[in-house]
Design a protein around this motif. Structure first.
Motif, PDB file in Angstrom:
ATOM      1  N   ARG A  79       0.847  -1.271  -0.054  1.00 13.12           N
ATOM      2  CA  ARG A  79      -0.060   0.153  -0.055  1.00 13.12           C
ATOM      3  C   ARG A  79       0.861   1.289  -0.069  1.00 13.12           C
ATOM      4  NH1 ARG A  79      -4.779   0.004   4.113  1.00 13.12           N
ATOM      5  NH2 ARG A  79      -5.599  -1.176   2.593  1.00 13.12           N
ATOM      6  N   ILE A  80       1.911   1.439   0.892  1.00 16.57           N
ATOM      7  CA  ILE A  80       2.545   2.633   0.944  1.00 16.57           C
ATOM      8  C   ILE A  80       3.230   2.856  -0.380  1.00 16.57           C
ATOM      9  CG2 ILE A  80       4.608   1.263   1.821  1.00 16.57           C
ATOM     10  CD1 ILE A  80       5.231   3.895   3.413  1.00 16.57           C
ATOM     11  N   PHE A  81       3.841   2.024  -1.106  1.00 14.97           N
ATOM     12  CA  PHE A  81       4.329   2.065  -2.474  1.00 14.97           C
ATOM     13  C   PHE A  81       3.378   2.535  -3.471  1.00 14.97           C
ATOM     14  CE2 PHE A  81       7.123  -1.183  -0.246  1.00 14.97           C
ATOM     15  CZ  PHE A  81       8.164  -0.459  -0.012  1.00 14.97           C
ATOM     16  N   GLU A  82       2.238   2.003  -3.336  1.00 21.29           N
ATOM     17  CA  GLU A  82       1.089   2.112  -4.525  1.00 21.29           C
ATOM     18  C   GLU A  82       0.713   3.558  -4.466  1.00 21.29           C
ATOM     19  OE1 GLU A  82       0.073  -2.442  -5.465  1.00 21.29           O
ATOM     20  OE2 GLU A  82      -1.415  -1.501  -4.528  1.00 21.29           O
ATOM     21  N   LYS A  83       0.459   4.130  -3.070  1.00 18.46           N
ATOM     22  CA  LYS A  83      -0.172   5.175  -2.863  1.00 18.46           C
ATOM     23  C   LYS A  83       1.025   6.546  -3.136  1.00 18.46           C
ATOM     24  CE  LYS A  83      -3.888   4.414   0.610  1.00 18.46           C
ATOM     25  NZ  LYS A  83      -4.886   5.678  -0.179  1.00 18.46           N
ATOM     26  N   TYR A  84       2.246   5.821  -2.869  1.00 19.23           N
ATOM     27  CA  TYR A  84       3.305   6.939  -3.258  1.00 19.23           C
ATOM     28  C   TYR A  84       3.222   6.969  -4.742  1.00 19.23           C
ATOM     29  CZ  TYR A  84       7.725   8.773  -4.394  1.00 19.23           C
ATOM     30  OH  TYR A  84       8.879   9.520  -4.992  1.00 19.23           O
ATOM     31  N   ALA A  85       3.036   6.237  -5.735  1.00 20.06           N
ATOM     32  CA  ALA A  85       3.017   6.077  -6.955  1.00 20.06           C
ATOM     33  C   ALA A  85       1.819   6.931  -7.430  1.00 20.06           C
ATOM     34  CB  ALA A  85       2.771   4.657  -7.737  1.00 20.06           C
ATOM     35  N   VAL A  86       0.719   6.775  -6.645  1.00 17.75           N
ATOM     36  CA  VAL A  86      -0.429   7.775  -7.194  1.00 17.75           C
ATOM     37  C   VAL A  86      -0.134   9.130  -6.979  1.00 17.75           C
ATOM     38  CG1 VAL A  86      -2.776   8.586  -6.607  1.00 17.75           C
ATOM     39  CG2 VAL A  86      -2.280   6.035  -6.551  1.00 17.75           C
ATOM     40  N   LYS A  87       0.704   9.467  -5.776  1.00 16.69           N
ATOM     41  CA  LYS A  87       1.166  10.854  -5.702  1.00 16.69           C
ATOM     42  C   LYS A  87       2.115  11.447  -6.601  1.00 16.69           C
ATOM     43  CE  LYS A  87       0.933  13.314  -2.125  1.00 16.69           C
ATOM     44  NZ  LYS A  87       0.206  14.465  -1.800  1.00 16.69           N
ATOM     45  N   VAL A  88       2.947  10.503  -7.145  1.00 11.92           N
ATOM     46  CA  VAL A  88       3.889  10.769  -8.182  1.00 11.92           C
ATOM     47  C   VAL A  88       3.194  10.856  -9.687  1.00 11.92           C
ATOM     48  CG1 VAL A  88       5.777   9.899  -9.869  1.00 11.92           C
ATOM     49  CG2 VAL A  88       5.834   9.546  -7.321  1.00 11.92           C
ATOM     50  N   GLY A  89       2.119  10.374  -9.678  1.00 10.73           N
ATOM     51  CA  GLY A  89       1.142  10.659 -11.015  1.00 10.73           C
ATOM     52  C   GLY A  89       0.328  11.641 -10.854  1.00 10.73           C
ATOM     53  N   GLY A  90       0.493  12.480  -9.643  1.00 15.27           N
ATOM     54  CA  GLY A  90      -0.317  13.748  -9.592  1.00 15.27           C
ATOM     55  C   GLY A  90      -1.641  13.640  -8.725  1.00 15.27           C
ATOM     56  N   GLY A  91      -2.047  12.536  -8.350  1.00 15.98           N
ATOM     57  CA  GLY A  91      -3.322  12.368  -7.528  1.00 15.98           C
ATOM     58  C   GLY A  91      -2.964  12.550  -6.256  1.00 15.98           C
ATOM     59  N   GLU A  92      -4.013  12.542  -5.425  1.00 14.37           N
ATOM     60  CA  GLU A  92      -3.875  12.523  -3.984  1.00 14.37           C
ATOM     61  C   GLU A  92      -4.106  11.001  -3.469  1.00 14.37           C
ATOM     62  OE1 GLU A  92      -6.084  16.186  -2.534  1.00 14.37           O
ATOM     63  OE2 GLU A  92      -5.089  17.251  -4.217  1.00 14.37           O
ATOM     64  N   ASN A  93      -3.965  11.082  -1.808  1.00 15.53           N
ATOM     65  CA  ASN A  93      -4.111   9.828  -1.275  1.00 15.53           C
ATOM     66  C   ASN A  93      -5.524  10.225  -0.347  1.00 15.53           C
ATOM     67  OD1 ASN A  93      -0.664   9.387  -0.511  1.00 15.53           O
ATOM     68  ND2 ASN A  93      -1.947   8.684  -2.192  1.00 15.53           N
ATOM     69  N   HIS A  94      -6.156   9.171  -0.443  1.00 15.69           N
ATOM     70  CA  HIS A  94      -7.357   8.870   0.666  1.00 15.69           C
ATOM     71  C   HIS A  94      -6.709   8.341   1.660  1.00 15.69           C
ATOM     72  CE1 HIS A  94     -11.411   8.574   2.081  1.00 15.69           C
ATOM     73  NE2 HIS A  94     -11.953   9.064   0.850  1.00 15.69           N
ATOM     74  N   ARG A  95      -7.746   7.768   2.505  1.00 13.33           N
ATOM     75  CA  ARG A  95      -7.125   7.141   3.907  1.00 13.33           C
ATOM     76  C   ARG A  95      -5.823   6.002   3.799  1.00 13.33           C
ATOM     77  NH1 ARG A  95     -12.087   4.829   6.956  1.00 13.33           N
ATOM     78  NH2 ARG A  95     -12.092   3.763   4.940  1.00 13.33           N
ATOM     79  N   PHE A  96      -4.978   5.854   4.442  1.00  7.47           N
ATOM     80  CA  PHE A  96      -3.955   4.942   4.262  1.00  7.47           C
ATOM     81  C   PHE A  96      -4.675   3.602   5.121  1.00  7.47           C
ATOM     82  CE2 PHE A  96      -0.900   7.528   2.473  1.00  7.47           C
ATOM     83  CZ  PHE A  96       0.007   6.960   2.327  1.00  7.47           C
ATOM     84  N   GLY A  97      -5.137   3.948   6.285  1.00  2.00           N
ATOM     85  CA  GLY A  97      -5.874   2.798   6.920  1.00  2.00           C
ATOM     86  C   GLY A  97      -7.088   3.415   7.717  1.00  2.00           C
ATOM     87  N   LEU A  98      -7.838   2.435   8.169  1.00  2.00           N
ATOM     88  CA  LEU A  98      -9.106   2.917   9.085  1.00  2.00           C
ATOM     89  C   LEU A  98      -8.849   3.993  10.222  1.00  2.00           C
ATOM     90  CD1 LEU A  98     -10.641  -0.805   9.542  1.00  2.00           C
ATOM     91  CD2 LEU A  98     -11.450   0.865   7.984  1.00  2.00           C
ATOM     92  N   SER A  99      -7.756   3.980  10.897  1.00  2.00           N
ATOM     93  CA  SER A  99      -7.685   4.985  11.947  1.00  2.00           C
ATOM     94  C   SER A  99      -7.200   6.266  11.242  1.00  2.00           C
ATOM     95  CB  SER A  99      -6.573   4.471  12.742  1.00  2.00           C
ATOM     96  OG  SER A  99      -5.233   4.508  12.096  1.00  2.00           O
ATOM     97  N   ASP A 100      -7.178   6.573  10.112  1.00  2.00           N
ATOM     98  CA  ASP A 100      -6.874   7.837   9.471  1.00  2.00           C
ATOM     99  C   ASP A 100      -8.181   8.780   9.341  1.00  2.00           C
ATOM    100  OD1 ASP A 100      -4.001   7.100   9.193  1.00  2.00           O
ATOM    101  OD2 ASP A 100      -4.058   6.599   7.356  1.00  2.00           O
ATOM    102  N   GLY A 101      -9.019   8.400   9.457  1.00  2.00           N
ATOM    103  CA  GLY A 101     -10.128   8.798   9.508  1.00  2.00           C
ATOM    104  C   GLY A 101     -11.173   8.295   9.519  1.00  2.00           C
ATOM    105  N   ILE A 102     -12.599   8.882   9.868  1.00  2.00           N
ATOM    106  CA  ILE A 102     -13.834   8.212  10.121  1.00  2.00           C
ATOM    107  C   ILE A 102     -14.647   8.074   8.645  1.00  2.00           C
ATOM    108  CG2 ILE A 102     -16.095   8.252  11.506  1.00  2.00           C
ATOM    109  CD1 ILE A 102     -14.345   9.814  13.490  1.00  2.00           C
ATOM    110  N   LEU A 103     -15.101   6.873   8.323  1.00  2.00           N
ATOM    111  CA  LEU A 103     -15.984   6.780   7.011  1.00  2.00           C
ATOM    112  C   LEU A 103     -17.115   5.717   7.439  1.00  2.00           C
ATOM    113  CD1 LEU A 103     -16.762   7.024   4.298  1.00  2.00           C
ATOM    114  CD2 LEU A 103     -15.082   5.360   3.452  1.00  2.00           C
ATOM    115  N   ILE A 104     -18.055   6.388   7.403  1.00  2.00           N
ATOM    116  CA  ILE A 104     -19.444   5.507   7.748  1.00  2.00           C
ATOM    117  C   ILE A 104     -20.001   4.826   6.643  1.00  2.00           C
ATOM    118  CG2 ILE A 104     -21.755   5.684   8.731  1.00  2.00           C
ATOM    119  CD1 ILE A 104     -20.813   8.108  10.309  1.00  2.00           C
TER     120      ILE A 104
END
Length: 223
Positions: A79-104
């Motif tokens: 996950r950490i590598f794939e989300k970094y690749a998204v950032k490199v491509g110009g996108g932004e990251n949503h949550r890395f894990g459940l504890s990073d934000g509350i999604l109901i």
């Protein structure tokens, strides 16, 4: 130098490349180079494919207010590598894990007995400062989420006309996000609704690799 191998990079993360172009030069112990070749290429191809696909989506969104997000639909352990690749491509990251934000999500709403109950339970049991995001599927749920002052409202698997209706109703009273069935052919229509964020699972779960190979070994070093 690692394992007796020196790498000279000719490109940096985020640079555009063309077929046949060299991106790095390796020198050192041939056995060590060949032992690490496939693993290194697999990582490079996978992450470059994700970055490339992300850039395609970002290019389509150029000129709109919408921002591109990834999801947690990633390869286990990467996950950490794939989300970094998204950032490199110009996108932004949503949550890395459940504890990073509350999604109901829908099953949380069902278990709590409705949106109102779900948000009240979260607010009662969560410390100050965390934003609450809630997933909704129709206008009735949108209206209830707005009434409960959710911070972020995710429009899940809605048609483009319904997304537009929801965004207009929310009218900046919450951050808006949409998800589900988004692809390169539909994302510009979705962006035109005025949505704030568009999350795309395809960036990480369906990106094609970018083909790289190791070529032109010219000297065998047995040391």
């Amino acid at each position: 130098m690692l394992g007796g191998v020196t790498v000279t990079f000719l490109k940096k993360d985020g640079d555009l490349v063309t077929p046949g172009e060299k991106i790095a030069l390796l020198s050192g112990n041939t056995l060590n180079i060949l032992q690490g070749e496939r693993t290194a290429l697999n990582f490079l191809q996978r992450m470059s494919g994700i970055a490339t696909l992300t850039r395609k989506f970002v290019n389509v969104l150029e000129g709109s207010k919408a921002k591109l997000l990834d999801t947690r639909k990633t390869t286990p352990g990467l996950r950490i590598f794939e989300k970094y690749a998204v950032k490199v491509g110009g996108g932004e990251n949503h949550r890395f894990g459940l504890s990073d934000g509350i999604l109901i999500k829908d099953n949380h709403i069902g278990a709590a007995g409705g949106i109102k109950n779900a948000i009240e339970i979260i607010r009662k049991n969560t410390g100050y400062g965390k934003k609450i995001e809630i997933e909704v599927e129709n206008m009735s749920m949108v209206k209830e989420a707005v009434a409960m002052k959710a911070d972020i409202i995710m429009l899940d698997n809605m048609s483009v006309p319904l997304i537009k209706e929801a965004v207009d109703f929310i009218d900046k009273r919450a951050i808006t996000e949409c998800s589900g069935n988004v692809n390169i052919d539909t994302i510009s229509q979705i962006a035109a609704t005025g949505i704030d964020y568009i999350s795309v699972g395809e960036l990480t779960h369906s990106a094609r690799i970018l083909d790289f190979s190791l070529k032109n070994l010219v000297k065998i070093n047995e040391a």
